[in-house]
Design an enzyme around this catalytic site. Structure first.
Site: not given
Ligand code: GLY
Length: 393
Positions: A110, A171
């Site tokens: 992330d 994600d």
């Molecule tokens: N990227 C983590 C979520 O969407 O919870």
């Protein structure tokens, strides 16, 4: 693997949605008011991932979600040109530069979310050169998570952690733009190649034959062989987590934007069709898992906000002869309207913006709360409808 492109079941998305500029301006004023109310409290601190009883409790810049607040501030600044947003942006931006220097909780893919919305935007909107340097260093950190044989970026945890080793997640497609940015700015292709390899592996293994997606997928990091899909935040391993599908729609179109490879555009469309065909009739806002299309399960308004942005981006890149181009735009506007009418904090005590998001139902975390990325993407979606906006992604 060729995946299915479903036809669109709901005829209402085929009908042109009226875009009322006045109404959109009023909605943007509501969001700006909420941001203004938060400016002092979240000058040095940030809102957490999810509210508790609809209130965001200030915390330090340590989570994967810390950049959604500064992202909203850039949007507010770009829309209004008002200095008050810039004052807080400058404080927040320093905090992101410091977080990388001090290496605070960055064992995660992330880094893309964190540094696109803070430092890439800082360079694109303000021309801040040290923000650009920080974004490139963040990309350097992100590519340390790359497994050469498996050709993927590991999502979570230490690279040697047996629980997490070789695990990629849908994600991550939203984290790749940081790598495309780094290649563009340095002229070094290595970031670009890693991003493309990862996007291709995600297309091959995370996307199922029916164009739904696994949340996460394990690869063998020694041999590069695909292993198996597993959920983390979805209903079951075989179901389709709504927010994951939304990340996929937006994330794949972003890989198209940065590479020009139409295969990614096509995958984004396929994923969008799967998503649009599994919305509740009454208000077009998805349940937290697309296995649910009716009943009492919670909705995930944040997934709706994400896919609205993805659909608006997708429709921008399709030729006029594409039979779905306008439909994507119609569906996005319908969802934005539905969110505005029934999913905001207008008549509720809250320092958040979008109600009824779900962070993790299996983890019983942030269920039916405000989630900070939901607020961010709702604002991004609104901004996309009223101005020609250059993405931070
Ligand atoms: N990227 C983590 C979520 O969407 O919870």
């Amino acid at each position: 693997m060729k995946t299915i492109k479903e036809g669109i079941k709901q005829d209402k998305f085929k009908v042109k949605t009226h875009v009322d500029k006045n109404w959109l301006d009023i909605e943007i004023q509501f969001v700006l008011k909420k941001i203004d109310e938060n400016l002092e409290v979240f000058k040095e601190k940030v809102p957490p991932a999810a509210s508790k009883d609809l209130m965001y409790i200030p915390e330090g810049n340590t989570d994967w979600t810390a950049s959604f607040w500064i992202g909203m501030l850039y949007l507010a600044y770009e829309y209004t040109g008002e200095e008050k947003y810039l004052d807080v942006i400058k404080v927040q931006l320093e905090s992101f530069k410091n977080r990388l220097k001090e290496n605070i909780q960055l064992e995660t893919h992330d880094i893309g979310f964190l540094y696109s919305l803070s430092c890439v935007a800082g360079y694109e909107v303000l021309g801040d050169e040290t923000a650009k340097e920080t974004a490139i260093k963040a990309a350097d950190k992100l590519i340390t998570r790359y497994h050469k044989e498996a050709k993927i970026l590991q999502a979570w945890g230490d690279l040697s952690d047996p629980e997490q080793r070789g695990r990629m997640i849908i994600d991550c497609n939203m984290n790749l733009p940081l790598l495309y940015f780094a290649s563009k700015e340095t002229g070094d292709r290595k970031y670009y190649d890693i991003a493309v390899n990862h996007a291709e592996q995600a297309a091959k293994y995370i996307v199922r034959e029916d164009s739904s997606t696994y949340h996460t997928y394990y690869m063998d990091t020694e041999t590069g062989k695909p292993l198996y899909g597993k959920t983390a935040q979805g209903y079951t391993d075989q179901s389709c987590w709504a927010r994951g599908q939304a990340w996929g729609v937006y994330g794949f179109v972003l890989s198209y934007v940065h590479t020009g490879d139409r295969k990614f555009l096509d995958i984004s469309e396929r994923l969008a069709h799967y998503f649009l065909n599994r919305l509740p009739e009454e208000d077009d806002i998805c349940y937290w898992d697309l296995d649910f299309t009716e009943g009492n399960e919670e909705r995930d308004s944040s997934a709706a906000a994400i896919i609205a942005c993805g659909l608006l981006e997708l429709s921008k890149h399709l030729p006029v002869s594409n039979e779905y181009r306008e439909l994507y735009e119609n569906a996005a506007i319908k969802m934005i309207k539905s969110l505005a009418e029934n999913y905001t904090t207008k008549n509720v005590h809250s320092n958040g913006i979008l109600l009824h998001a779900v962070y993790s139902k299996p983890g019983d975390n942030g269920v039916d709360e405000c989630c900070i990325w939901g607020d961010y993407y709702y604002f991004e979606a609104l901004i996309r409808t009223v101005m020609s906006w250059k993405m931070y992604w």
